[in-house]
Write an enzyme that holds these catalytic residues in place. Structure first.
Site, short mmCIF file in Angstrom:
data_model
loop_
_atom_site.label_atom_id
_atom_site.label_comp_id
_atom_site.label_asym_id
_atom_site.label_seq_id
_atom_site.Cartn_x
_atom_site.Cartn_y
_atom_site.Cartn_z
N GLU A 79 0.89 -1.15 0.01
CA GLU A 79 0.07 -0.05 0.03
C GLU A 79 0.88 1.14 -0.17
O GLU A 79 1.85 1.27 0.81
CB GLU A 79 -1.06 0.09 1.16
CG GLU A 79 -1.95 -1.33 1.26
CD GLU A 79 -2.88 -1.20 0.21
OE1 GLU A 79 -2.97 -0.13 -0.59
OE2 GLU A 79 -3.37 -2.16 0.07
N CYS A 143 -7.61 -2.16 7.86
CA CYS A 143 -6.36 -2.05 7.31
C CYS A 143 -5.86 -0.92 7.16
O CYS A 143 -4.49 -0.28 7.32
CB CYS A 143 -6.24 -3.28 6.02
SG CYS A 143 -6.52 -4.80 6.71
N HIS A 167 -1.14 -5.83 1.92
CA HIS A 167 -2.32 -6.72 1.73
C HIS A 167 -2.00 -8.06 1.27
O HIS A 167 -1.24 -8.15 0.22
CB HIS A 167 -3.42 -6.01 0.90
CG HIS A 167 -4.34 -5.44 1.83
ND1 HIS A 167 -4.61 -3.79 1.55
CD2 HIS A 167 -5.23 -5.71 2.76
CE1 HIS A 167 -5.58 -3.77 2.53
NE2 HIS A 167 -5.87 -4.81 3.21
N1 PCA Z 1 -8.25 -7.39 6.11
C1 PCA Z 1 -9.33 -6.18 6.37
C2 PCA Z 1 -9.37 -5.74 7.73
C3 PCA Z 1 -8.65 -7.04 8.18
C4 PCA Z 1 -8.19 -7.76 7.35
O1 PCA Z 1 -7.15 -8.81 7.37
C5 PCA Z 1 -8.89 -4.79 5.47
O2 PCA Z 1 -8.49 -5.10 4.43
O3 PCA Z 1 -9.11 -3.71 5.93
#
Ligand code: PCA
Length: 214
Positions: A79, A143, A167
């Site tokens: 990100e 996240c 991610h």
């Molecule tokens: N993914 C979510 C919240 C917790 C996770 O593992 C997200 O992408 O915000």
């Protein structure tokens, strides 16, 4: 010297979260003289950021990589930015909180860039044969929240440890289970996935590249 790696517990319809598995797997491993501290955060808007701050205060890490699941993404996504929004969409958090179009810090700026070497990390993963790309949105759930809040906190503290968010996609087992529970074998509904071993290696390399960049 430590490196802080966080994952998230399972949430929503997901019975597993690869980010939790990766954090547990890498906990205690050494990279370039630093010990990885793996920690699993709750998927709760009211608790995740405080826990992250506690871990930073306790371990004073040289770099911080937070991770979470983005089911449906085709590879590891690093990100670039966290935005000042909490909005849970269709997925309440694990304490049933459902923020809608709220500001994380009403008195603060719209966004914070990750301070990991985002592009170099992605280049390195691709060189290793690990599918990856830079992402320009971490969404508006936990996240994004932990990316924005942690960067805001570090800046306020004058702490220049590089920090960012990665991610992770589904594992093959998760993708197969979701297909079995959904359309079964008839539709083209299976989600993209990456083996846990490749995800673990991706996060290892994220730290490697970050330390080399310092
Ligand atoms: N993914 C979510 C919240 C917790 C996770 O593992 C997200 O992408 O915000």
């Amino acid at each position: 010297m430590t490196l802080l790696l966080t994952g998230y517990e399972p949430f929503g319809d997901h019975e597993e979260n690869p980010s939790e598995m990766v954090a547990r797997e890498l906990d205690g491993e050494e990279i370039a003289g630093h010990e990885i501290v793996g920690h699993v955060l709750p998927v709760e808007f009211d608790r995740a950021t405080d826990e992250m701050r506690d871990r930073i205060e306790k371990h004073d890490p040289s770099a911080i990589v937070a991770t979470g699941l983005a089911a449906g993404r085709a590879g590891i996504t690093v990100e670039r930015v966290g935005i000042n929004v909490n909005d849970c969409g269709s997925t309440p958090d694990n304490a049933d909180a459902e923020p809608r179009n709220e500001r994380i810090c009403p008195d603060k700026q719209a966004g914070y860039f990750a301070t990991l070497p985002v592009v170099s990390v992605v280049e390195s993963l691709l060189e290793r044969g690990i599918p990856a790309h830079v992402s320009n949105t971490a969404g508006t759930h936990l996240c994004n929240n932990v990316l924005y809040s942690t960067r805001a906190y570090l800046e306020a503290e004058g702490n220049d440890a590089p920090m960012g968010f990665v991610h992770l996609p589904c594992t093959p087992g998760m993708a197969a289970k979701q297909a079995r529970d959904g359309d079964g074998t008839s539709g083209a509904s299976v989600k993209p996935s990456l083996s846990l071993a490749m995800q673990v290696e991706g996060i290892r390399r994220t730290f490697d590249v970050t330390l080399a960049d310092e």
